[in-house]
Motif scaffolding. Sequence first.
Motif, short mmCIF file in Angstrom:
data_model
loop_
_atom_site.label_atom_id
_atom_site.label_comp_id
_atom_site.label_asym_id
_atom_site.label_seq_id
_atom_site.Cartn_x
_atom_site.Cartn_y
_atom_site.Cartn_z
N ASP A 165 17.43 7.52 -2.86
CA ASP A 165 17.85 7.08 -1.53
C ASP A 165 18.17 8.28 -0.65
N GLU A 166 18.76 9.30 -1.28
CA GLU A 166 19.29 10.44 -0.56
C GLU A 166 18.20 11.27 0.13
N TYR A 167 17.04 11.33 -0.49
CA TYR A 167 15.98 12.21 -0.01
C TYR A 167 15.26 11.55 1.17
N ALA A 168 15.13 12.29 2.28
CA ALA A 168 14.66 11.67 3.53
C ALA A 168 13.33 10.90 3.44
N PRO A 169 12.31 11.42 2.73
CA PRO A 169 11.05 10.65 2.71
C PRO A 169 11.20 9.21 2.24
N SER A 170 12.28 8.92 1.50
CA SER A 170 12.46 7.54 1.03
C SER A 170 12.61 6.59 2.23
N LEU A 171 13.11 7.10 3.35
CA LEU A 171 13.27 6.25 4.53
C LEU A 171 11.90 5.80 5.05
N TRP A 172 10.93 6.70 4.94
CA TRP A 172 9.56 6.39 5.38
C TRP A 172 8.87 5.49 4.34
N ILE A 173 9.11 5.82 3.07
CA ILE A 173 8.47 5.04 1.99
C ILE A 173 8.89 3.58 2.09
N ARG A 174 10.17 3.34 2.37
CA ARG A 174 10.65 1.97 2.46
C ARG A 174 10.14 1.28 3.73
N LYS A 175 10.07 2.05 4.80
CA LYS A 175 9.56 1.46 6.04
C LYS A 175 8.09 1.04 5.86
N ALA A 176 7.35 1.85 5.11
CA ALA A 176 5.92 1.54 4.91
C ALA A 176 5.75 0.20 4.21
N ARG A 177 6.66 -0.11 3.30
CA ARG A 177 6.56 -1.41 2.62
C ARG A 177 6.92 -2.54 3.60
N ALA A 178 7.97 -2.35 4.37
CA ALA A 178 8.42 -3.40 5.29
C ALA A 178 7.35 -3.71 6.35
N LEU A 179 6.74 -2.67 6.89
CA LEU A 179 5.76 -2.88 7.96
C LEU A 179 4.46 -3.50 7.44
N HIS A 180 4.27 -3.40 6.12
CA HIS A 180 3.04 -3.96 5.52
C HIS A 180 2.93 -5.45 5.83
N THR A 181 4.06 -6.15 5.80
CA THR A 181 4.02 -7.60 6.04
C THR A 181 4.58 -7.98 7.41
N ALA A 182 5.18 -7.02 8.14
CA ALA A 182 5.69 -7.34 9.48
C ALA A 182 4.51 -7.64 10.40
N TRP A 183 4.66 -8.62 11.27
CA TRP A 183 3.63 -9.01 12.24
C TRP A 183 2.31 -9.35 11.57
N GLY A 184 2.40 -9.96 10.40
CA GLY A 184 1.19 -10.45 9.72
C GLY A 184 0.76 -9.51 8.61
N SER A 185 0.71 -10.04 7.39
CA SER A 185 0.27 -9.22 6.26
C SER A 185 -1.24 -9.00 6.37
N PRO A 186 -1.77 -8.02 5.61
CA PRO A 186 -3.24 -7.86 5.60
C PRO A 186 -3.95 -9.16 5.22
N ALA A 187 -3.37 -9.94 4.32
CA ALA A 187 -4.02 -11.19 3.92
C ALA A 187 -4.12 -12.16 5.10
N THR A 188 -3.03 -12.25 5.85
CA THR A 188 -3.02 -13.12 7.03
C THR A 188 -4.08 -12.65 8.04
N HIS A 189 -4.10 -11.35 8.26
CA HIS A 189 -5.04 -10.84 9.27
C HIS A 189 -6.48 -10.90 8.79
N ARG A 190 -6.70 -10.86 7.48
CA ARG A 190 -8.06 -11.01 6.97
C ARG A 190 -8.57 -12.43 7.24
N THR A 191 -7.68 -13.39 7.08
CA THR A 191 -8.06 -14.77 7.39
C THR A 191 -8.40 -14.90 8.87
N ARG A 192 -7.59 -14.26 9.72
CA ARG A 192 -7.86 -14.29 11.16
C ARG A 192 -9.17 -13.59 11.49
#
Lengths: 376, 313
Positions: B281-308
């Motif tokens: 948690d302490e090491y700064a890149p973890s802030l980006w690593i966690r954001k990358a997971r959250a944004l993966h499904t924010a505003w539509g997951s890849p699966a949702t957008h593939r259907t679209r």
Amino acid sequence: MDLDFSPAHEAFRAEARAWLRARVPAEPLPSLETAEGFAAHRAWERTLGADRYATVNWPEEYGGRGASPLEWLIFEEEYYAAGAPGRVSQNGVNLLAPTLFEHGTPDQLRRVLPPMARGEVIWAQAWSEPGAGSDLAALRSTATRADGGWLLNGQKTWSSRAAFADRAFGLFRSDPGSERHRGLTYLMFPLDAAGVTIRPIGRLDGKPAFAELFLDDVFVPDEDVIGEPGNGWKVAMSTAGNERGLTLRSPGRYTAAADRLLALWRDRGDPSDTALRDRVANAWLKARAYRLKGFETISRTDDIGAESSLNKVFWSEFDIELHETALDLLGPDGELDGDWLEGYVFSLAGPIYAGTNEVQRNVIAERVLGLPRGAR
Amino acid sequence: MRFVPSEEQRLFASSLDKLLDQADTPSVIRSWASGDHAPGRRLWTSLAEAGVFALTVPEEHDGAGLLPVELVIAMHELGRHAVPGPLVETATAAALLTAAGETRWLPRIAAGEALVSLAAPYALDADTADLVLTVQDGVLHEAEPTGMLRPSIDPARRLFEVTPTRELGDADGTALDLAALACAAQHLGVGRRLLEVSVDYARTRHQYGHPIGEYQAVKHHLADALIDLEFARPLVHAAALAHGTADFPRDTAAAKIAAAEAAYRTAKTALQVHGAIGYTDEYAPSLWIRKARALHTAWGSPATHRTRLMAAL
């Protein structure tokens, strides 16, 4: 930033489309990796060449149309969308010609390029040797000084198109004491010259797509050396850059194939098979990404340099993915001879030739990302 | 045809990069995550001065007009620096409020004074947002948070459930595509930074007597990350150019799929390349690593957008 085509570009596209519609053979030609198919593709190159469509981006004086890189991309889109045949002239047009434009003498340009543009002379490449594949600098075939030229000796292999082509180009060790990248010379030679023995090699499906070349005192006149003797590595690398960039596999080839895959999905796909549907979606998306990347590349004013390796890895692995998806869609018909299977077998070679993708990834890591070189 | 950012657009990106380099975003993120929004609010003001929040506000309301290309360029930089707050939501809200004729908020959005949350379905930072919106059955509503904070894997994403309180007007359907596109650009920026820090780390971290970046297994992971990111960017730019055309939903879906998959895969590579330190948690890149997971499904997951995407094709 824009993606707009000017009226002149639209006119260029319309002209190419009309020309292709009138001339593309209604039935696909036989595989260009067979004697019969090679002859049919050679005839097609002559048809293209007669109207300067074989080499649209070359200057007019050598048989081209002086097309800009964007016009070339447009032509390629129209070419493959029209279902036009694969290009048997590709080695010459995409590998040798760019080298000649950069390093050739005016005499070489005049002698070599127009017959290539007219489809009269088909070229094979002669890079690899039994002991020199990805590690091309390990090559051992020699060029020895002779009166007025050079004598070639040694063995080349995996020489694409060499089973049926007219001439070949490649690197030879001209300085017997030299090692690695030094002391190499870039030469062109006729495949029917005295001392050349050609042994066709069947590729994965048995078709003679490439050949071994045995060279025994093959005489090459000085006028067929490209660049300075001993400087062949540098000369050849200008070709390698082209091979890995856009020219070897134009985006148009993929957008057309993705459209055909989409049509196949609509025709034969099971709508409830969302796993396969997603692979079709990926193919469309990647074809579009590569097309847009092409527009980005030609819009840049700087030299893309080692970034061409990104393209090579992308198109070669995507090509397999796209064709695999089609074969899976075809189900039991997927193993039967046909265009998709031909494309699939062809695609399997992509990650291997023109520098394996492992080598390309090293190039990307070291020369684009700046990671340290290490032991190989 | 000139499919690269203009000189002006490049300068805009590099000015944001400079501003954010000096902002020490990791400490801003940590304050934000703990509920202290003051440093983040100050950063929003600086970003507004640089023009970021004017990019979806019409000129007659103190904005720059709707500039989708500049928007994705800005979002990419904000993602690269992991700026906290409802960035995508505020930008999208401006377009929604404009379409619904609710213009009084617009000058405050452009000035960086109003943070607007937009539920999807959770409302990001609804506790500090000056206005909370939700779209229900094609109608835009004002809303208010109900209940407690719902913790996200990304500590900077403070999510809340909301309930609509007042109807505002019809919701502009393309505005939600704009959110997906802005999110794609932000995500791509997160991935780009993770590649940058991973390359730096691989150059300096030694094991077995060599920098780990000498080893081909590490090299090839990082080369693949670059390929993914480089081939996603043109899709994001092209979708921005398609704004206002019939292709916008299709192109946005393609952009979101490619950006999300590139950025998320890069995050996993970054974690692997950093090894145990990356998992802290302490090491700064973890802030980006966690954001990358959250944004993966924010505003539509890849699966949702593939259907679209397939529906559009």
